[in-house]
Design a protein around this motif. Structure first.
Motif, PDB file in Angstrom:
ATOM      1  N   SER A   1       0.813  -1.217   0.000  1.00  0.00           N
ATOM      2  CA  SER A   1       0.000   0.000   0.000  1.00  0.00           C
ATOM      3  C   SER A   1       0.841   1.258   0.000  1.00  0.00           C
ATOM      4  N   GLY A   2       2.075   1.162   0.428  1.00  0.00           N
ATOM      5  CA  GLY A   2       2.930   2.334   0.526  1.00  0.00           C
ATOM      6  C   GLY A   2       3.088   3.059  -0.796  1.00  0.00           C
ATOM      7  N   VAL A   3       3.278   2.333  -1.871  1.00  0.00           N
ATOM      8  CA  VAL A   3       3.447   2.942  -3.189  1.00  0.00           C
ATOM      9  C   VAL A   3       2.162   3.633  -3.628  1.00  0.00           C
ATOM     10  N   LEU A   4       1.027   2.987  -3.378  1.00  0.00           N
ATOM     11  CA  LEU A   4      -0.257   3.579  -3.731  1.00  0.00           C
ATOM     12  C   LEU A   4      -0.472   4.890  -2.987  1.00  0.00           C
ATOM     13  N   TYR A   5      -0.244   4.887  -1.683  1.00  0.00           N
ATOM     14  CA  TYR A   5      -0.436   6.094  -0.886  1.00  0.00           C
ATOM     15  C   TYR A   5       0.534   7.193  -1.300  1.00  0.00           C
ATOM     16  N   LEU A   6       1.749   6.830  -1.637  1.00  0.00           N
ATOM     17  CA  LEU A   6       2.734   7.802  -2.098  1.00  0.00           C
ATOM     18  C   LEU A   6       2.260   8.485  -3.377  1.00  0.00           C
ATOM     19  N   LEU A   7       1.805   7.698  -4.340  1.00  0.00           N
ATOM     20  CA  LEU A   7       1.337   8.266  -5.605  1.00  0.00           C
ATOM     21  C   LEU A   7       0.089   9.130  -5.412  1.00  0.00           C
ATOM     22  N   LEU A   8      -0.833   8.670  -4.586  1.00  0.00           N
ATOM     23  CA  LEU A   8      -2.047   9.448  -4.363  1.00  0.00           C
ATOM     24  C   LEU A   8      -1.768  10.723  -3.576  1.00  0.00           C
ATOM     25  N   TYR A   9      -0.768  10.689  -2.713  1.00  0.00           N
ATOM     26  CA  TYR A   9      -0.408  11.886  -1.950  1.00  0.00           C
ATOM     27  C   TYR A   9       0.081  12.995  -2.882  1.00  0.00           C
ATOM     28  N   LEU A  10       0.679  12.606  -3.996  1.00  0.00           N
ATOM     29  CA  LEU A  10       1.130  13.595  -4.978  1.00  0.00           C
ATOM     30  C   LEU A  10      -0.044  14.364  -5.589  1.00  0.00           C
ATOM     31  N   PHE A  11      -1.191  13.698  -5.733  1.00  0.00           N
ATOM     32  CA  PHE A  11      -2.352  14.317  -6.358  1.00  0.00           C
ATOM     33  C   PHE A  11      -3.280  14.991  -5.362  1.00  0.00           C
ATOM     34  N   GLY A  12      -3.137  14.689  -4.106  1.00  0.00           N
ATOM     35  CA  GLY A  12      -3.972  15.319  -3.086  1.00  0.00           C
ATOM     36  C   GLY A  12      -3.937  14.517  -1.812  1.00  0.00           C
ATOM     37  N   GLY A  13      -3.498  15.142  -0.759  1.00  0.00           N
ATOM     38  CA  GLY A  13      -3.347  14.461   0.514  1.00  0.00           C
ATOM     39  C   GLY A  13      -4.644  13.923   1.078  1.00  0.00           C
ATOM     40  N   ILE A  14      -5.737  14.611   0.808  1.00  0.00           N
ATOM     41  CA  ILE A  14      -7.011  14.215   1.422  1.00  0.00           C
ATOM     42  C   ILE A  14      -7.477  12.854   0.891  1.00  0.00           C
ATOM     43  N   ILE A  15      -7.098  12.527  -0.340  1.00  0.00           N
ATOM     44  CA  ILE A  15      -7.427  11.209  -0.893  1.00  0.00           C
ATOM     45  C   ILE A  15      -6.689  10.133  -0.103  1.00  0.00           C
ATOM     46  N   THR A  16      -5.439  10.394   0.173  1.00  0.00           N
ATOM     47  CA  THR A  16      -4.630   9.458   0.952  1.00  0.00           C
ATOM     48  C   THR A  16      -5.193   9.316   2.353  1.00  0.00           C
ATOM     49  N   TYR A  17      -5.563  10.437   2.958  1.00  0.00           N
ATOM     50  CA  TYR A  17      -6.140  10.400   4.307  1.00  0.00           C
ATOM     51  C   TYR A  17      -7.379   9.511   4.323  1.00  0.00           C
ATOM     52  N   ALA A  18      -8.240   9.668   3.310  1.00  0.00           N
ATOM     53  CA  ALA A  18      -9.485   8.904   3.255  1.00  0.00           C
ATOM     54  C   ALA A  18      -9.203   7.402   3.128  1.00  0.00           C
ATOM     55  N   LEU A  19      -8.242   7.033   2.298  1.00  0.00           N
ATOM     56  CA  LEU A  19      -7.922   5.615   2.129  1.00  0.00           C
ATOM     57  C   LEU A  19      -7.295   5.023   3.392  1.00  0.00           C
ATOM     58  N   ILE A  20      -6.426   5.784   4.034  1.00  0.00           N
ATOM     59  CA  ILE A  20      -5.831   5.305   5.280  1.00  0.00           C
ATOM     60  C   ILE A  20      -6.918   5.125   6.346  1.00  0.00           C
ATOM     61  N   GLN A  21      -7.835   6.089   6.416  1.00  0.00           N
ATOM     62  CA  GLN A  21      -8.911   5.987   7.404  1.00  0.00           C
ATOM     63  C   GLN A  21      -9.782   4.783   7.113  1.00  0.00           C
ATOM     64  N   HIS A  22     -10.041   4.526   5.829  1.00  0.00           N
ATOM     65  CA  HIS A  22     -10.835   3.352   5.447  1.00  0.00           C
ATOM     66  C   HIS A  22     -10.162   2.071   5.936  1.00  0.00           C
ATOM     67  N   GLU A  23      -8.864   1.962   5.725  1.00  0.00           N
ATOM     68  CA  GLU A  23      -8.122   0.782   6.189  1.00  0.00           C
ATOM     69  C   GLU A  23      -8.153   0.668   7.706  1.00  0.00           C
ATOM     70  N   LEU A  24      -7.994   1.787   8.401  1.00  0.00           N
ATOM     71  CA  LEU A  24      -8.043   1.755   9.878  1.00  0.00           C
ATOM     72  C   LEU A  24      -9.430   1.345  10.361  1.00  0.00           C
ATOM     73  N   ASN A  25     -10.469   1.834   9.701  1.00  0.00           N
ATOM     74  CA  ASN A  25     -11.831   1.457  10.085  1.00  0.00           C
ATOM     75  C   ASN A  25     -12.056  -0.045   9.920  1.00  0.00           C
ATOM     76  N   GLN A  26     -11.445  -0.637   8.897  1.00  0.00           N
ATOM     77  CA  GLN A  26     -11.589  -2.076   8.688  1.00  0.00           C
ATOM     78  C   GLN A  26     -10.810  -2.891   9.701  1.00  0.00           C
ATOM     79  N   LEU A  27      -9.711  -2.351  10.203  1.00  0.00           N
ATOM     80  CA  LEU A  27      -8.912  -3.074  11.197  1.00  0.00           C
ATOM     81  C   LEU A  27      -9.590  -3.131  12.556  1.00  0.00           C
ATOM     82  N   ASP A  28     -10.426  -2.171  12.827  1.00  0.00           N
ATOM     83  CA  ASP A  28     -11.080  -2.069  14.140  1.00  0.00           C
ATOM     84  C   ASP A  28     -11.991  -3.202  14.438  1.00  0.00           C
TER      85      ASP A  28
END
Length: 110
Positions: free
Chosen positions: A83-110
């Motif tokens: 996932s690191g590469v995906l988040y890195l690439l998406l962070y280039l286009f907009g941090g909020i997209i990365t934040y949303a995907l990370i939050q989605h993953e954290l919500n699933q881990l809970d």
């Protein structure tokens, strides 16, 4: 870890002109460290590093969050990918997209 509604987080970030986004960034950093059960740079320190480096540290941050989430998944016996590469690439286009995907993953881990 706190389960957050991603849509509300995005709306709050837009309404507060990014102030909530700072809080969200700090929380995501701390919660991915907690999920992976590995201490790392705290949320506040990571945010300050992003400011000091004019955003360059944010690229490293996004990549590390992906690695942390992959580690957290592996510890829970879940399938993980790079996932690191995906988040890195998406962070280039907009941090909020990365934040949303990370939050989605954290919500699933809970």
């Amino acid at each position: 870890m706190i389960r957050r509604n991603i849509a509300l987080c995005i709306i709050f970030t837009l309404i507060t002109c990014g102030i909530y986004g700072i809080y969200w960034f700090i929380c995501l950093t701390n919660e991915t460290n907690e999920a992976a059960d590995e201490p790392d740079t705290s949320g506040i320190a990571a945010y300050l590093l992003v400011l000091i480096t004019c955003g360059i540290y944010g690229l490293y941050w996004a990549y590390r969050r992906g690695e942390k989430l992959d580690l957290a998944k592996q510890k829970r016996g879940l399938i993980s990918s790079n996932s690191g590469v995906l988040y890195l690439l998406l962070y280039l286009f907009g941090g909020i997209i990365t934040y949303a995907l990370i939050q989605h993953e954290l919500n699933q881990l809970d």
